[in-house]
Design a protein around this motif. Structure first.
Motif, mmCIF file in Angstrom:
data_model
loop_
_atom_site.group_PDB
_atom_site.id
_atom_site.type_symbol
_atom_site.label_atom_id
_atom_site.label_comp_id
_atom_site.label_asym_id
_atom_site.label_seq_id
_atom_site.Cartn_x
_atom_site.Cartn_y
_atom_site.Cartn_z
ATOM 1 N N ARG A 12 29.414 -59.269 26.056
ATOM 2 C CA ARG A 12 30.289 -59.958 27.029
ATOM 3 C C ARG A 12 30.728 -61.325 26.498
ATOM 4 O O ARG A 12 31.892 -61.674 26.555
ATOM 5 C CB ARG A 12 29.558 -60.109 28.367
ATOM 6 C CG ARG A 12 30.169 -61.111 29.356
ATOM 7 C CD ARG A 12 31.583 -60.828 29.806
ATOM 8 N NE ARG A 12 31.629 -59.623 30.584
ATOM 9 C CZ ARG A 12 32.724 -58.898 30.784
ATOM 10 N NH1 ARG A 12 33.865 -59.274 30.280
ATOM 11 N NH2 ARG A 12 32.705 -57.799 31.479
ATOM 12 N N GLU A 13 29.781 -62.128 25.979
ATOM 13 C CA GLU A 13 30.126 -63.453 25.455
ATOM 14 C C GLU A 13 31.089 -63.357 24.275
ATOM 15 O O GLU A 13 32.075 -64.105 24.206
ATOM 16 C CB GLU A 13 28.862 -64.202 25.012
ATOM 17 C CG GLU A 13 27.928 -64.587 26.137
ATOM 18 C CD GLU A 13 26.574 -65.065 25.643
ATOM 19 O OE1 GLU A 13 25.998 -65.939 26.308
ATOM 20 O OE2 GLU A 13 26.086 -64.557 24.602
ATOM 21 N N ALA A 14 30.815 -62.435 23.370
ATOM 22 C CA ALA A 14 31.678 -62.255 22.201
ATOM 23 C C ALA A 14 33.068 -61.801 22.641
ATOM 24 O O ALA A 14 34.083 -62.287 22.115
ATOM 25 C CB ALA A 14 31.061 -61.244 21.238
ATOM 26 N N TYR A 39 44.739 -55.686 23.369
ATOM 27 C CA TYR A 39 43.451 -56.077 22.795
ATOM 28 C C TYR A 39 42.462 -56.430 23.904
ATOM 29 O O TYR A 39 41.304 -56.012 23.869
ATOM 30 C CB TYR A 39 43.618 -57.273 21.859
ATOM 31 C CG TYR A 39 44.047 -56.949 20.451
ATOM 32 C CD1 TYR A 39 44.649 -55.745 20.121
ATOM 33 C CD2 TYR A 39 43.865 -57.871 19.434
ATOM 34 C CE1 TYR A 39 45.052 -55.469 18.826
ATOM 35 C CE2 TYR A 39 44.266 -57.603 18.133
ATOM 36 C CZ TYR A 39 44.854 -56.402 17.835
ATOM 37 O OH TYR A 39 45.241 -56.137 16.547
ATOM 38 N N ALA A 40 42.912 -57.216 24.885
ATOM 39 C CA ALA A 40 42.032 -57.634 25.978
ATOM 40 C C ALA A 40 41.530 -56.422 26.762
ATOM 41 O O ALA A 40 40.334 -56.341 27.102
ATOM 42 C CB ALA A 40 42.763 -58.604 26.901
ATOM 43 N N ARG A 41 42.415 -55.475 27.035
ATOM 44 C CA ARG A 41 42.014 -54.263 27.775
ATOM 45 C C ARG A 41 41.017 -53.443 26.959
ATOM 46 O O ARG A 41 40.004 -52.969 27.489
ATOM 47 C CB ARG A 41 43.251 -53.433 28.117
ATOM 48 C CG ARG A 41 42.929 -52.206 28.963
ATOM 49 C CD ARG A 41 44.176 -51.432 29.322
ATOM 50 N NE ARG A 41 44.756 -50.813 28.141
ATOM 51 C CZ ARG A 41 46.043 -50.892 27.797
ATOM 52 N NH1 ARG A 41 46.888 -51.549 28.541
ATOM 53 N NH2 ARG A 41 46.478 -50.301 26.714
ATOM 54 N N ASP A 42 41.279 -53.289 25.658
ATOM 55 C CA ASP A 42 40.374 -52.508 24.816
ATOM 56 C C ASP A 42 39.014 -53.186 24.666
ATOM 57 O O ASP A 42 37.973 -52.521 24.674
ATOM 58 C CB ASP A 42 41.001 -52.259 23.445
ATOM 59 C CG ASP A 42 42.111 -51.221 23.493
ATOM 60 O OD1 ASP A 42 42.205 -50.473 24.489
ATOM 61 O OD2 ASP A 42 42.904 -51.157 22.529
ATOM 62 N N VAL A 43 39.005 -54.507 24.555
ATOM 63 C CA VAL A 43 37.750 -55.236 24.437
ATOM 64 C C VAL A 43 36.963 -55.147 25.754
ATOM 65 O O VAL A 43 35.738 -54.995 25.742
ATOM 66 C CB VAL A 43 38.001 -56.693 23.990
ATOM 67 C CG1 VAL A 43 36.746 -57.539 24.118
ATOM 68 C CG2 VAL A 43 38.510 -56.717 22.556
ATOM 69 N N ALA A 44 37.652 -55.188 26.886
ATOM 70 C CA ALA A 44 36.981 -55.010 28.176
ATOM 71 C C ALA A 44 36.368 -53.612 28.264
ATOM 72 O O ALA A 44 35.258 -53.438 28.798
ATOM 73 C CB ALA A 44 37.967 -55.244 29.327
#
Length: 170
Positions: A12-14, A39-44
């Motif tokens: 989560r922090e990363a 990118y934000a959606r995939d990282v979530a």
């Protein structure tokens, strides 16, 4: 150059730090807003699949394989009514590229000692790609064809880089 010390962050922090960096790149024009949102959606999604409390450096190639397979089985959330089935090969490849970029940054930032993507074995097989589909692939007379009728990629079938094998390797 790698940092001298490892910074053991949770997934989560990363993810939060990485998404902040990605969004900052939109301000400089290095990334488009739509790319940053993907990118934000995939990282979530990575956070949800890996577990937000897991330590990023503890993830192995096997863990990444399990995450990639879980994503492949996940219903496509872009539709109003999720369909039963698998993510498309292009969505799987996009997700893999997104988390690979996160791990590349994590390696440089000192969040992981070794990039686990190097040990991941799961890949999606894309057939044809957008250029081949747009060109109509049949008579070699599409936008990607050259004068000799060799088709997309500029080489005849089976002649090495630029042909079908290169599309599958990507």
């Amino acid at each position: 150059m790698r940092p001298a010390e490892l910074n053991r962050l949770t997934v989560r922090e990363a993810a939060d730090r990485y998404v902040e960096l990605v969004r900052a790149k939109t301000l400089t024009g290095a990334l488009s807003l739509s790319t940053a949102e993907v990118y934000a959606r995939d990282v979530a999604t990575l956070v949800a699949l890996a577990g937000e409390g897991a330590v990023l450096d503890d993830l192995t190639g096997e863990d990444v394989d399990a995450i990639l397979l879980a994503f492949a089985r996940k219903p496509d959330g872009r539709r109003a009514e999720p369909t039963v089935g698998l993510q498309s090969a292009s969505s799987q490849a996009r997700f893999r590229r997104s988390i690979s970029a996160l791990f590349k940054h994590a390696t440089l930032a000192g969040w992981v000692q070794i990039n686990p993507m190097a040990m991941a074995t799961v890949t999606a097989r894309e057939r044809g790609g957008l250029r081949a589909r747009a060109a109509g692939v049949d008579a070699g007379a599409g936008a990607g064809a050259d004068r000799r009728g060799q088709g997309v990629g500029g080489r005849a079938r089976g002649c090495g880089a630029g042909g079908e094998g290169a599309a599958q390797a990507a």
